[in-house]
Design a protein around this motif. Structure first.
Motif, PDB file in Angstrom:
ATOM      1  N   ILE A  59       0.807  -1.158  -0.079  1.00 19.03           N
ATOM      2  CA  ILE A  59      -0.165  -0.222  -0.097  1.00 19.03           C
ATOM      3  C   ILE A  59       0.867   1.256  -0.069  1.00 19.03           C
ATOM      4  CG2 ILE A  59      -1.670   1.336   1.314  1.00 19.03           C
ATOM      5  CD1 ILE A  59      -2.888  -1.205   2.372  1.00 19.03           C
ATOM      6  N   ALA A  60       0.546   2.212  -1.016  1.00 18.31           N
ATOM      7  CA  ALA A  60       1.364   3.463  -0.822  1.00 18.31           C
ATOM      8  C   ALA A  60       0.939   4.408   0.186  1.00 18.31           C
ATOM      9  CB  ALA A  60       1.038   4.321  -2.127  1.00 18.31           C
ATOM     10  N   ALA A  61       1.825   4.626   1.202  1.00 16.58           N
ATOM     11  CA  ALA A  61       1.505   5.694   2.149  1.00 16.58           C
ATOM     12  C   ALA A  61       2.876   6.228   2.669  1.00 16.58           C
ATOM     13  CB  ALA A  61       0.742   4.883   3.287  1.00 16.58           C
ATOM     14  N   HIS A  62       2.825   7.444   2.494  1.00 15.09           N
ATOM     15  CA  HIS A  62       4.150   7.984   3.125  1.00 15.09           C
ATOM     16  C   HIS A  62       4.059   8.005   4.602  1.00 15.09           C
ATOM     17  CE1 HIS A  62       6.946  11.310   4.127  1.00 15.09           C
ATOM     18  NE2 HIS A  62       7.707  10.921   2.963  1.00 15.09           N
ATOM     19  N   ALA A  63       5.079   7.782   5.417  1.00 16.51           N
ATOM     20  CA  ALA A  63       4.762   7.566   6.707  1.00 16.51           C
ATOM     21  C   ALA A  63       4.137   8.926   7.601  1.00 16.51           C
ATOM     22  CB  ALA A  63       6.300   7.442   7.364  1.00 16.51           C
ATOM     23  N   THR A  64       4.408  10.014   6.840  1.00 22.27           N
ATOM     24  CA  THR A  64       3.807  11.326   7.694  1.00 22.27           C
ATOM     25  C   THR A  64       2.484  11.877   7.098  1.00 22.27           C
ATOM     26  OG1 THR A  64       5.147  12.727   6.411  1.00 22.27           O
ATOM     27  CG2 THR A  64       6.148  12.025   8.276  1.00 22.27           C
ATOM     28  N   ASP A  65       1.703  10.960   6.400  1.00 22.03           N
ATOM     29  CA  ASP A  65       0.725  11.350   5.583  1.00 22.03           C
ATOM     30  C   ASP A  65      -0.467  10.821   6.027  1.00 22.03           C
ATOM     31  OD1 ASP A  65      -1.588  11.659   3.818  1.00 22.03           O
ATOM     32  OD2 ASP A  65      -0.522  11.362   1.933  1.00 22.03           O
ATOM     33  N   ALA A  66      -1.291  11.749   7.012  1.00 21.44           N
ATOM     34  CA  ALA A  66      -2.087  11.128   8.168  1.00 21.44           C
ATOM     35  C   ALA A  66      -3.358  10.314   7.138  1.00 21.44           C
ATOM     36  CB  ALA A  66      -2.753  12.238   8.935  1.00 21.44           C
ATOM     37  N   GLU A  67      -3.782  11.028   6.078  1.00 25.01           N
ATOM     38  CA  GLU A  67      -4.941  10.402   5.233  1.00 25.01           C
ATOM     39  C   GLU A  67      -4.357   9.076   4.548  1.00 25.01           C
ATOM     40  OE1 GLU A  67      -8.093  11.019   5.236  1.00 25.01           O
ATOM     41  OE2 GLU A  67      -7.395  12.412   7.021  1.00 25.01           O
ATOM     42  N   ALA A  68      -3.076   9.102   4.218  1.00 19.09           N
ATOM     43  CA  ALA A  68      -2.783   7.569   3.640  1.00 19.09           C
ATOM     44  C   ALA A  68      -2.578   6.756   4.605  1.00 19.09           C
ATOM     45  CB  ALA A  68      -1.359   8.016   2.657  1.00 19.09           C
ATOM     46  N   ALA A  69      -2.127   7.172   5.821  1.00 16.54           N
ATOM     47  CA  ALA A  69      -1.975   6.054   6.953  1.00 16.54           C
ATOM     48  C   ALA A  69      -3.362   5.632   7.309  1.00 16.54           C
ATOM     49  CB  ALA A  69      -1.181   6.602   8.035  1.00 16.54           C
ATOM     50  N   ARG A  70      -4.372   6.297   7.344  1.00 20.97           N
ATOM     51  CA  ARG A  70      -5.668   5.900   8.013  1.00 20.97           C
ATOM     52  C   ARG A  70      -6.095   5.130   6.739  1.00 20.97           C
ATOM     53  NH1 ARG A  70      -9.041   7.887  11.587  1.00 20.97           N
ATOM     54  NH2 ARG A  70      -7.727   9.817  11.831  1.00 20.97           N
ATOM     55  N   ARG A  71      -6.002   5.345   5.359  1.00 18.80           N
ATOM     56  CA  ARG A  71      -6.564   4.686   4.455  1.00 18.80           C
ATOM     57  C   ARG A  71      -5.692   3.108   4.492  1.00 18.80           C
ATOM     58  NH1 ARG A  71      -6.023   9.331   1.254  1.00 18.80           N
ATOM     59  NH2 ARG A  71      -4.200   8.708   0.343  1.00 18.80           N
ATOM     60  N   CYS A  72      -4.705   3.355   4.716  1.00 19.79           N
ATOM     61  CA  CYS A  72      -3.870   1.736   5.051  1.00 19.79           C
ATOM     62  C   CYS A  72      -4.479   0.912   6.007  1.00 19.79           C
ATOM     63  CB  CYS A  72      -2.406   2.291   5.278  1.00 19.79           C
ATOM     64  SG  CYS A  72      -1.276   0.887   5.364  1.00 19.79           S
ATOM     65  N   VAL A  73      -4.745   1.654   7.086  1.00 16.51           N
ATOM     66  CA  VAL A  73      -5.171   0.848   8.208  1.00 16.51           C
ATOM     67  C   VAL A  73      -6.524   0.341   7.825  1.00 16.51           C
ATOM     68  CG1 VAL A  73      -6.286   1.324  10.627  1.00 16.51           C
ATOM     69  CG2 VAL A  73      -3.844   1.960  10.076  1.00 16.51           C
ATOM     70  N   GLU A  74      -7.394   1.262   7.199  1.00 16.59           N
ATOM     71  CA  GLU A  74      -8.673   0.524   7.133  1.00 16.59           C
ATOM     72  C   GLU A  74      -8.638  -0.464   5.980  1.00 16.59           C
ATOM     73  OE1 GLU A  74     -10.324   4.155   5.326  1.00 16.59           O
ATOM     74  OE2 GLU A  74     -11.015   4.997   7.506  1.00 16.59           O
TER      75      GLU A  74
END
Length: 260
Positions: A59-74
């Protein structure tokens, strides 16, 4: 006896397209776990997941990108149904030289990735799953966070803060969630290339174990901390450095040889 079996558990590993992160994904998968590997680009995340094989998702998610991190968790919960392990592995070091020579941009990037990102990802994992179901968090620190050396002061300060934060979170998230850290020495990774690439022979000669670290050395320790074998371990920072913090081993070897 407790084992290192991670069958049925799911891990998110940040910064997992290469090096320690990728080796950790492979080790967790080998122990039976599912793994979600993050990277800045979907292409590199997919390539890493393909290398791990079955039970791996990129999953593409820069470590500091909160929205990308949330999408990754979901997405992790949608795909695997749990988040049992979080490895905050992503790190950076754009700042080299004396601390007072660094600008705010380098400071901000170093602390955002090395310190804020572990807070961000841990909070999301706790909110989504671990808070109710428990889990294990492993933060990637460094032996640099335990001492002092020239030109790496800002990076080492971020890792020292992460070591402190690990203990703080271990208390705040107890008893359901264990939080530990790994403090690697010089490991054969791209991030650490400046520390070993041009003088590996010299470094090997002065290290007690007679070699620099490999990503797999760190991955094995992470699997232990994530497993039930470490069920009574929390708030700790495990040094995995082949004896590098002991000092120059070559002097001792010469003395032993002379006596023989």
């Amino acid at each position: 006896m407790t084992t290192l079996d991670l069958t049925g558990r799911t891990a998110i590993i940040t910064g997992a397209s290469r090096g320690i992160g990728l080796a950790t994904a492979e080790a967790i998968a080998a122990a039976g776990g599912n793994v979600v590997l993050t990277s800045r680009s979907q292409e590199s995340a997919d390539a890493a997941a393909a290398q791990v094989g079955r039970g791996a998702l990129g999953i593409a998610a820069h470590a500091t990108d909160a929205e990308a991190a949330r999408r990754c968790v979901e997405s992790t919960l949608e795909t695997f149904g749990s988040i049992d392990i979080l490895v905050n592995n992503a790190g950076t070091n754009p700042a080299y030289g004396p601390v007072i020579d660094q600008d705010h941009a380098r400071f901000a990037k170093t602390f955002d990735v090395n310190l804020w990102a572990p807070i961000l990802w841990t909070s999301l994992a706790v909110e989504a799953w671990m808070g109710d179901n428990g889990g294990s968090v492993v933060n990637m620190a460094s032996i640099g966070g335990l001492g002092f050396e020239p030109n790496l002061g800002l990076y080492n300060a971020s890792k020292a803060a992460l070591i402190h934060l690990t203990k703080q979170m271990a208390l705040e998230l107890s008893p359901k969630i264990r939080v530990n850290a790994i403090a690697p020495g010089v490991v054969r990774t791209k991030l650490a290339a400046a520390l070993w690439q041009e003088h590996e022979e010299q470094l090997t000669a002065t290290t007690a174990s007679g070699r620099i670290g490999e990503p797999g050395d760190i991955a094995s320790a992470i699997v232990f901390l994530a497993s039930d074998a470490a069920s009574w371990v929390t708030g700790e920072t495990m040094v995995i450095d082949g004896g590098q913090r002991l000092g120059d081993a070559s002097e001792f070897r010469r003395e032993v040889t002379a006596r023989v």
